[in-house]
Design a protein around this motif. Structure first.
Motif, PDB file in Angstrom:
ATOM      1  N   SER A 117       0.953  -1.803  -0.523  1.00 35.88           N
ATOM      2  CA  SER A 117      -0.319  -0.203  -0.077  1.00 35.88           C
ATOM      3  C   SER A 117       0.729   1.473   0.135  1.00 35.88           C
ATOM      4  CB  SER A 117      -0.666  -0.321   1.020  1.00 35.88           C
ATOM      5  OG  SER A 117      -1.324  -0.537   1.757  1.00 35.88           O
ATOM      6  N   GLN A 119       0.651   5.315   0.669  1.00 33.53           N
ATOM      7  CA  GLN A 119       0.109   6.595   1.736  1.00 33.53           C
ATOM      8  C   GLN A 119       0.843   7.712   1.351  1.00 33.53           C
ATOM      9  OE1 GLN A 119       0.076   5.581   5.926  1.00 33.53           O
ATOM     10  NE2 GLN A 119      -1.626   3.190   5.706  1.00 33.53           N
ATOM     11  N   ASP A 122      -0.309  14.754   2.986  1.00 35.27           N
ATOM     12  CA  ASP A 122      -0.455  16.306   2.974  1.00 35.27           C
ATOM     13  C   ASP A 122       0.340  17.128   2.747  1.00 35.27           C
ATOM     14  OD1 ASP A 122      -3.243  14.945   3.130  1.00 35.27           O
ATOM     15  OD2 ASP A 122      -3.847  15.463   4.781  1.00 35.27           O
ATOM     16  N   SER A 153      -4.069  16.933  -0.570  1.00 35.86           N
ATOM     17  CA  SER A 153      -4.258  15.443  -0.137  1.00 35.86           C
ATOM     18  C   SER A 153      -4.555  14.173  -1.459  1.00 35.86           C
ATOM     19  CB  SER A 153      -5.700  14.990   1.048  1.00 35.86           C
ATOM     20  OG  SER A 153      -5.615  16.209   1.564  1.00 35.86           O
ATOM     21  N   ARG A 154      -4.538  12.904  -1.327  1.00 39.25           N
ATOM     22  CA  ARG A 154      -4.441  12.200  -1.912  1.00 39.25           C
ATOM     23  C   ARG A 154      -5.343  10.748  -1.708  1.00 39.25           C
ATOM     24  NH1 ARG A 154      -2.811   9.400  -7.003  1.00 39.25           N
ATOM     25  NH2 ARG A 154      -3.049   7.540  -6.181  1.00 39.25           N
ATOM     26  N   ALA A 155      -5.184   9.709  -2.160  1.00 41.03           N
ATOM     27  CA  ALA A 155      -6.114   8.918  -1.382  1.00 41.03           C
ATOM     28  C   ALA A 155      -4.798   7.813  -1.623  1.00 41.03           C
ATOM     29  CB  ALA A 155      -7.434   8.490  -2.310  1.00 41.03           C
ATOM     30  N   ASP A 156      -5.229   6.695  -0.691  1.00 42.58           N
ATOM     31  CA  ASP A 156      -3.624   5.491  -0.416  1.00 42.58           C
ATOM     32  C   ASP A 156      -4.128   5.106  -2.157  1.00 42.58           C
ATOM     33  OD1 ASP A 156      -3.211   6.742   2.037  1.00 42.58           O
ATOM     34  OD2 ASP A 156      -4.514   4.357   2.744  1.00 42.58           O
ATOM     35  N   ALA A 157      -3.091   4.055  -2.758  1.00 44.76           N
ATOM     36  CA  ALA A 157      -2.691   3.258  -3.610  1.00 44.76           C
ATOM     37  C   ALA A 157      -2.144   2.426  -3.091  1.00 44.76           C
ATOM     38  CB  ALA A 157      -2.446   4.222  -4.607  1.00 44.76           C
ATOM     39  N   TYR A 171       2.683   9.746  -9.457  1.00 42.96           N
ATOM     40  CA  TYR A 171       1.102  10.224  -8.826  1.00 42.96           C
ATOM     41  C   TYR A 171       0.813  10.961  -9.217  1.00 42.96           C
ATOM     42  CZ  TYR A 171       1.642   5.266  -6.816  1.00 42.96           C
ATOM     43  OH  TYR A 171       2.510   4.279  -6.534  1.00 42.96           O
ATOM     44  N   TYR A 173      -1.945  14.277  -7.595  1.00 45.61           N
ATOM     45  CA  TYR A 173      -2.786  15.067  -6.285  1.00 45.61           C
ATOM     46  C   TYR A 173      -3.827  15.933  -7.167  1.00 45.61           C
ATOM     47  CZ  TYR A 173       0.343  14.441  -2.665  1.00 45.61           C
ATOM     48  OH  TYR A 173       1.112  13.351  -1.511  1.00 45.61           O
TER      49      TYR A 173
END
Length: 173
Positions: A117, A119, A122, A153-157, A171, A173
């Motif tokens: 995962s 994370q 921010d 902020s960005r969601a997990d990937a 990635y 944002y």
């Protein structure tokens, strides 16, 4: 009778010796590594997203230097002979974004693909947009660009890795 007792004793000893053999322990295999790298971008300046003829041309800026990406791998996935009754800890690795927007991290991996995962921290930076206030105009009468401090902020990937892999993940944002 003596031969009979010696025969039973010998047979018992052979059976006991055969069943009490200790299983040879195997040396756990060593983890290899996989590299995950790429660019981290943000669209923090919409004033440069339009060409002179008015057509859209999205331009991404680099995420600020030092922005951290955290990679988490379940310890179960790193055990060559996992025990389903054991509570494994997560293994945590990190990478920081450089001045050019790039990051790179080396993660432990085996031939069998596993998932990590990702994370994202921010961060704050100025978000530049055109002003909606008619009083804020440039010399030619166009809306003036204004900056406002904004938290991104960005969601997990997730990323799939395996020994020897070089995975490029960009990635935004």
């Amino acid at each position: 009778m003596k031969k009979f007792i010696i025969g039973i004793f010998s047979t018992t000893m052979l059976i006991a010796a055969a069943t009490s053999c200790k299983k040879e322990e195997q040396t756990p295999r060593e983890a290899g590594s996989a590299t995950v790298k790429g660019m981290v971008r943000v669209n923090s300046d919409v004033t440069n997203d339009t060409l002179s003829d008015g057509s859209p041309d999205l331009k991404w800026e680099n995420a600020p230097s030092g922005t951290k990406l955290t990679f988490i791998i379940n310890g179960y996935d790193l055990d060559p002979n996992p025990d389903p009754t054991y509570n494994y800890k997560n293994e945590i690795y990190s990478a920081s974004v450089g001045g050019d927007g790039s990051y790179s991290v080396s993660l432990p991996a085996y031939e069998t693909p596993i998932t990590a995962s990702v994370q994202f921290d921010d961060f704050e930076t100025d978000f530049v947009d055109y002003s909606n206030d008619p009083a804020d105009t440039t010399a030619n009468g166009n809306p003036a660009p204004v900056g406002e401090r904004t938290v991104f902020s960005r969601a997990d990937a997730t990323v799939t890795i395996y020994d020897g892999a070089v995975v490029i993940e960009d990635y935004q944002y």
